[in-house]
Design an enzyme around this catalytic site. Structure first.
Site: not given
Ligand SMILES: Cc1ncc(COP(=O)(O)O)c(C=O)c1O
Length: 426
Positions: A241, A285-286, A354
């Site tokens: 997150g 992730g992000r 569209c």
């Molecule tokens: C269980 C879980 N872990 C990690 C993440 C990764 O989040 P982020 O990409 O914001 O770090 C998510 C994103 O939805 C998630 O659902």
């Protein structure tokens, strides 16, 4: 990293983006391995090496290809997957299965079977029913499966409501009120070994307060579970997150801003509550992939509505980046072939779908633009390729990975035949 060359083109990770557009066509996703490696290095130095008994896993939902699995493995991180498809990608990439965490709020029997058969390191239980699903399948394979329980800590986070997951009213995880019975049932299951708990409170967070509150909430639960059921929590997965740079408004923080506060809160409250310190996992992730990606487009139609606005249309849009339409995500962009020219106009970057809502960027300052210019949208590494669709039967772009001295196509551009390959004529 982002500079200009003698031809005034925008350079990303050492590569001329105008040349990339010419060579591979547009729209094109471009991913920098250097940026990914820098991010992973920061995680290692400022979290993994700094604190004992810690682990970092990459949340594959942000961007997952077999090549990405390989990079993540090389960087020493684990992998979080949320579907049979993501799991299959990891299996095909020979990703070490012991380092895979399998999530999902509605895993199917087949998906759980695939995870257990392939020895996924952890399965994260999201609701009561999953316990018997896992127990049945694990007993058929005669295996003992290590699990975490995802808890909804009842913590609000300052982000778009579509990517906020820690509040009580959430489709993810076990509500605090039900934890006791879910833990009890898990502990009674012969083929399940409960290792601890997981939370993920939301995505795109620029403050650490929600993580701190969630750690405190979880430790309270861990204490109650210990006192009532005698269960000692060995692992606490604190999710991902962490926010990244999209626009100048984003106040981006280093990973230590989040992880130091998570660890300090953990040490303090474990001490106060007389709890053993569990192993701590983070799941970004992000933060790892977002700034490593850009998308290149070619500008087409330019439409000036006098006194209102100028629409500059590009050859992609909502299908390769649904985030602006989905949750009003904001992006910055540059004209790659006019990178150091002065801004002269404010335009709206429109996609080619569209859909009136297919607007990638509102009010972008650009030099005088014309048809054929190359637009580069930055920070598109996360949740762009992974969320892409074939809406309007538009083929998905290729993905090019910029490595140290060569670029590689890690996902081929889709063709019209690819789009039709699963259709049957009547
Ligand atoms: C269980 C879980 N872990 C990690 C993440 C990764 O989040 P982020 O990409 O914001 O770090 C998510 C994103 O939805 C998630 O659902």
């Amino acid at each position: 990293m982002n500079v200009v060359n003698s031809r005034k083109n925008f350079i990303f990770s050492g590569y001329d983006t105008v040349e990339l557009a010419k060579k591979y066509g547009t729209p094109l996703y471009v991913i920098s391995k250097e940026v990914i490696k820098d991010k992973c290095k920061e995680i290692r130095n400022d979290f993994l090496y700094k604190y004992d008994n810690t682990k970092a896993v990459y949340a594959g939902k942000a961007f997952l290809t077999m090549a990405m699995c390989r990079i993540i493995e090389e960087e020493g991180l684990g992998l979080d997957v949320v579907s049979g498809g993501e799991l299959y990608t990891a299996i095909k990439a020979d990703f070490p299965m012991r380092d895979v965490i399998f999530h999902g709020n509605n895993k199917s029997t087949d998906e759980i079977k695939m995870a257990i058969e392939n020895n996924a390191g952890r399965i994260v239980i999201d609701h009561m029913d999953e316990i018997s699903m896992i127990e049945d399948i694990a007993s058929n394979f005669n295996k003992k499966v290590k699990v975490l329980i995802r808890v909804t800590p009842g913590v609000n986070s300052n982000t778009h409501k579509y990517i906020s997951t820690g509040q009580r009213d959430s489709k993810f995880g076990v509500p605090i009120d039900n934890i006791h019975e879910v833990v009890s049932k898990t502990l009674c299951s012969e083929h399940i070994e409960l290792m601890g708990f997981h939370f993920h409170i939301g995505s795109g967070l620029y403050e650490n307060v929600s993580h701190i509150s969630a750690v405190k909430a979880l430790l309270k639960i861990i204490k109650i579970i210990k006192d009532d059921l005698g269960f000692i929590t060995k692992e606490l997965n604190t999710g991902g997150g962490f926010g990244i740079y999209y626009t100048k408004k984003d106040c981006v923080k280093p990973i230590s801003y989040y992880t130091d506060s998570i660890m300090e809160t953990l040490y303090k409250y474990c001490n106060e509550l007389d709890l053993d310190i569990p192993k701590v996992t983070i799941e970004p992730g992000r933060w790892i992939i977002g700034e490593a990606g850009i998308t290149l487009y070619t500008i087409g139609a330019i439409k000036e509505i006098p006194g209102i606005r100028t629409y500059v249309s590009v050859d992609g849009g909502l299908p390769d980046n649904p985030r602006p339409a989905l949750y009003e995500a904001k992006y910055e962009a540059v004209i790659a072939n006019k990178y150091n020219e002065k801004p002269e106009m404010i335009v709206t970057i429109a996609g080619k779908c569209c859909e009136t809502g297919d607007i990638l960027i509102h009010d972008l300052s650009v030099p005088e633009v014309c048809k054929g210019d190359v637009l580069v949208v930055i920070s598109t590494g996360a949740y762009n390729y992974s969320m892409a669709s074939n809406y309007n039967k538009l083929p998905r772009p290729a993905v090019v990975l910029l490595d140290e001295d060569e670029e590689k196509i890690i996902v081929n551009r889709e063709t019209y035949d690819d789009i039709l390959k699963n259709e049957n004529m009547i």
